[in-house]
Enzyme design. Structure first.
Site, PDB file in Angstrom:
ATOM      1  N   ASN A 240       0.875  -1.160   0.000  1.00  0.00           N
ATOM      2  CA  ASN A 240       0.000   0.000   0.000  1.00  0.00           C
ATOM      3  C   ASN A 240       0.916   1.215   0.000  1.00  0.00           C
ATOM      4  OD1 ASN A 240      -2.310  -1.698   0.339  1.00  0.00           O
ATOM      5  ND2 ASN A 240      -1.822  -1.838   2.512  1.00  0.00           N
TER       6      ASN A 240
ATOM      7  N   LYS B 228      -2.896   7.723   0.100  1.00  0.00           N
ATOM      8  CA  LYS B 228      -2.589   6.312   0.297  1.00  0.00           C
ATOM      9  C   LYS B 228      -3.398   5.485  -0.703  1.00  0.00           C
ATOM     10  CE  LYS B 228      -2.087   2.650   3.706  1.00  0.00           C
ATOM     11  NZ  LYS B 228      -2.072   2.294   5.138  1.00  0.00           N
TER      12      LYS B 228
ATOM     13  N   ASP C 299      -1.156  -1.318  14.392  1.00  0.00           N
ATOM     14  CA  ASP C 299       0.282  -1.281  14.136  1.00  0.00           C
ATOM     15  C   ASP C 299       0.885   0.081  14.453  1.00  0.00           C
ATOM     16  OD1 ASP C 299       2.655  -2.427  13.495  1.00  0.00           O
ATOM     17  OD2 ASP C 299       2.404  -2.312  11.326  1.00  0.00           O
TER      18      ASP C 299
END
EC number: 2.7.11.1
Length: 438
Positions: free
Chosen positions: A67, A83, A177
């Protein structure tokens, strides 16, 4: 993590904390100038990123199907981060839209806020505010001129805790994350939490891509992220800030239990912080890293623990960071004139229009030493030579670098070209090049 705080409860703040620190409910202040969450067309984002050029890539996440995050510029000259997900990331269009719109409702000065999305065919893209001064990882682990100061490190910890508290009060307690690459620095040098980690992707059920040594224990057992998992990851970030390195929690906890916590501290910080402050931060990190999730503090407790540790609160972040203030990007400048801007874009039409307005005449009854086309070709030649020289210098090919820079210097040495028997000057290459690189 404890129950979600009501808006009323957020108005109360312990009297021993400094009033200069923001409450979670105040973090929306100053965000009124942000654009509302909107939908972008794929063509808009393609144009903004120069066709998703590799030169526009600022980060790539993932190995087999990355990504990619691009730097882009909209037609209104606003910088954005785009993104672009791989095609298999969001097969459920409705889930993508729901997640994007939910995260897009958040507005905080502690977040790199989500300002839009694109969902056309198989394309899934998110648009956020662009943060020009890179990541915490860059400034903490790969610094060039100076290590991050202690006062800036504890500020990063506080601002991150405030961002997580704000998100929690808005019903977005889960962050996926959390690591040093997710913390970005804005034009004022203030740290902000990337909004991209607030997006939940259920395609593969994976919420952590980091080394297993840094992954919360409960995630390893169940594959699920809970609010306490975020606090665990916050603890690993505290270790990063303390040590200036990415130390596995198990190793750090062994040092702490052995009362060798000073072994954790970044040697670059020697003498720049008190032992009490260091001890407090180590203790907070160890609480966040408890094996049992229920034994970790909640995010509101993180904020109240970190606020008293703040140092140099009156010094702006950009001063502590040693970065220029007011620049759109470390690699760009806002001082270009219209002529310089046109040159930087190699827009020959715009250059010619500007020169005509200020009296430049090309081959009109006089014998110029260089025509317009010749000296614009020289500009291109100079830029190419400089680019080759920079690449050679980075590759430590100093012979080639010297040759290229010599070529640049020879071209830039062209002085003002003057029309014969006239006081009207023709703008030379050296002037244009100076405008471009000023």
């Amino acid at each position: 993590m404890g129950p979600r705080c009501s808006k009323l409860s957020l108005c109360w703040w312990p009297s021993h904390l400094k009033p200069t620190h923001h409450e979670a409910s105040d973090l929306e202040n100053g965000t009124d100038d942000l654009p509302s969450f909107t939908e972008f067309s794929f063509d808009q984002l393609r144009a903004a990123t120069s066709g998703f050029s590799t030169d526009s890539i600022v980060s790539e996440h993932g190995v087999k199907a990355p990504n990619v995050v691009y730097k882009g510029r909209l037609e209104d000259d606003r910088w954005i981060a785009v993104k672009r997900f791989n095609r298999s990331a969001w097969p459920d269009t409705r889930q993508f839209l729901e997640e994007a719109k939910a995260v897009g409702q958040l507005r905080s000065e502690r977040l790199a806020n989500l300002i839009g999305f694109c969902c056309e065919g198989d394309e899934r893209l998110l648009v956020a505010e662009f943060m020009p001064f890179e990541t915490l990882s860059k400034h903490l682990f790969h610094w060039d001129s100076q290590p991050m100061k202690w006062s800036m490190r504890v500020r990063v910890a506080l601002y991150l805790a405030q961002a997580l508290e704000y998100c929690s009060t808005k019903g977005r307690a889960l962050y996926h994350d959390l690591n040093a690459y997710r913390i970005l620095f804005d034009q004022d040098g203030n740290p902000r939490l990337s909004c991209f980690g607030l997006m939940k992707n259920s395609r593969d059920g994976k919420s952590y891509s980091t080394n297993l040594a840094f992954t919360p224990p409960e995630y390893l057992r169940t594959g699920r992220v809970i609010p306490e998992s975020v606090v665990y990851s916050f603890g690993t970030l505290l270790l990063d800030l303390l040590s200036g390195k990415h130390i596995p929690p198990s190793h750090a906890l062994d040092l702490i239990r052995g009362k060798n916590f000073l072994m954790l501290m970044d040697s670059c910080l020697d003498g720049h912080f008190s032992n009490d402050d260091g001890t407090d931060l180590v203790r907070l990190a160890s609480r966040c890293l408890q094996y049992e999730a229920r034994e970790r503090p909640n995010v509101k407790s993180l904020v109240s623990s970190l606020a008293p540790l703040q140092k140099e609160t009156d010094v702006p972040s950009y001063v502590l960071m040693g970065i220029p203030h007011g620049a759109a990007s470390p690699k760009e400048t806002t001082s270009l004139t219209p002529l310089g801007d046109a040159c930087s874009r190699l827009d020959l039409t715009a250059i010619h229009e500007i020169l005509e307005k200020i009296g430049y005449k090309d081959d009109e009854g006089v014998a110029n030493e260089l025509s317009f086309q010749v000296w614009t070709d020289q500009i291109q030649e100079t830029l190419n030579a400089k680019k080759q020289g920079d690449a050679a210098f980075k590759g430590k090919d100093f012979v080639t670098a010297v040759e290229c820079y010599t070529q640049v210097w020879n071209i830039k040495s062209v002085t003002f070209l003057k029309q014969e028997n006239s006081t009207q000057s023709v703008f030379p290459c050296s002037l244009i090049i100076s405008a471009v690189h000023r």
